[in-house]
Design an enzyme around this catalytic site. Structure first.
Site, PDB file in Angstrom:
ATOM      1  N   GLY A  33       0.930  -1.020  -0.341  1.00 27.75           N
ATOM      2  CA  GLY A  33       0.367  -0.114   0.344  1.00 27.75           C
ATOM      3  C   GLY A  33       1.060   1.343   0.169  1.00 27.75           C
TER       4      GLY A  33
ATOM      5  N   GLY B  87      -8.046  -7.305  -0.678  1.00 29.75           N
ATOM      6  CA  GLY B  87      -7.568  -7.919  -2.525  1.00 29.75           C
ATOM      7  C   GLY B  87      -6.216  -8.117  -2.846  1.00 29.75           C
ATOM      8  N   GLY B  88      -4.940  -7.859  -1.888  1.00 31.21           N
ATOM      9  CA  GLY B  88      -3.973  -8.750  -2.930  1.00 31.21           C
ATOM     10  C   GLY B  88      -3.535  -9.824  -2.896  1.00 31.21           C
TER      11      GLY B  88
ATOM     12  N   GLU C 229       0.441 -12.600   4.876  1.00 32.10           N
ATOM     13  CA  GLU C 229       0.816 -11.148   6.400  1.00 32.10           C
ATOM     14  C   GLU C 229       0.246 -11.650   7.558  1.00 32.10           C
ATOM     15  OE1 GLU C 229      -0.777  -7.817   3.172  1.00 32.10           O
ATOM     16  OE2 GLU C 229      -2.279  -9.357   4.166  1.00 32.10           O
TER      17      GLU C 229
ATOM     18  N   LYS D  63     -11.744   3.587   7.002  1.00 29.51           N
ATOM     19  CA  LYS D  63     -11.947   2.171   6.938  1.00 29.51           C
ATOM     20  C   LYS D  63     -12.223   1.518   8.581  1.00 29.51           C
ATOM     21  CE  LYS D  63      -8.571   1.155   3.402  1.00 29.51           C
ATOM     22  NZ  LYS D  63      -7.062   0.488   2.654  1.00 29.51           N
TER      23      LYS D  63
END
Length: 228
Positions: free
Chosen positions: A26, A92-93, A99, A117
């Site tokens: 990001g 999304g990723g 992670e 968010k």
């Protein structure tokens, strides 16, 4: 200065010298890479993001493969949604498994977000993403439907077929109605044989930094905010 740049500068103050740092992906993390490179701090980086790894390399930061590391001093990441109980949802990723491996090793796992968010409880307007071993595809599909989900396997936009994770597994986007118990849903999904991990983040976050227009705030569990 943009809000995300200001947030990255505040995050830099939480990074100790001579440390191993986890970085997600990001724009805010990208700014943090630049700040780290010019800070003079002696750090090594682990990251699940190829974009972040490449940016670190170009900036002169040392990147370690995650499998060589068993402890991370601090990790910084983004998310799609986070709530007052420090539950988060990533979508999304499709790198959420890696992670969360990094997050589990970190003394502090801090998410960097903009105000849109943050909510009192997760809205589940984004899908829960499952990394799924191919052989379990059909049974996982059936089980998530039994749990009230609407699953859809993620397809590749650049080749014929399904999108796969960095580990070669399928990615399943599941739209759920807002559950009564987020932790229980996460437990149920993670106990389906063949599910590697979910994009729900429960019990891992230690802090939330919110990049507001003119200030950066720290959100405590419970939603109380302090300007930092």
């Amino acid at each position: 200065m943009s809000a995300k740049k200001r947030c990255a500068q505040k995050a830099l103050t939480l990074i100790p010298d001579h440390s191993v740092i986890g970085l997600g992906g990001g724009q805010t993390v990208s700014y943090l890479v630049d700040d780290l490179a010019s800070s003079g701090l002696d750090v090594q980086v682990v990251t699940p993001s190829m974009n972040t790894a490449w940016h670190c390399k170009e900036a002169g930061l040392q990147v370690l493969p995650t499998w060589m590391v068993d402890h991370v001093d601090a990790a910084f990441d983004g998310c799609d949604e986070v709530d007052y109980d420090y539950n988060a949802l990533k979508s999304g990723g499709a790198i959420h498994t890696d992670e969360k491996i990094i997050a589990s090793m970190a003394d502090r796992y801090i998410v960097l977000v903009d105000p849109g968010k943050v909510s009192e409880t997760l809205s589940f307007r984004h899908p829960v993403v499952l990394e799924v071993i191919q052989e379990a595809y059909s049974i996982v599909l059936r089980r998530v439907k039994e749990l009230g989900g609407r699953p859809e396997v993620r397809r590749s936009k650049n080749k014929d077929g399904f999108l796969r994770s960095d580990h070669g597994n399928l990615i399943l986007d599941v739209q759920f109605p807002q559950p009564d118990d987020i932790s229980a849903l996460d437990w149920e999904l993670n106990h389906i044989y063949g599910v590697v991990d979910t994009s729900l983040v429960v019990g891992l976050i230690n802090g939330v930094m919110i990049a507001k227009e003119n200030e950066v705030v720290w959100m405590d569990q419970g939603g109380k905010e302090h300007v930092i």
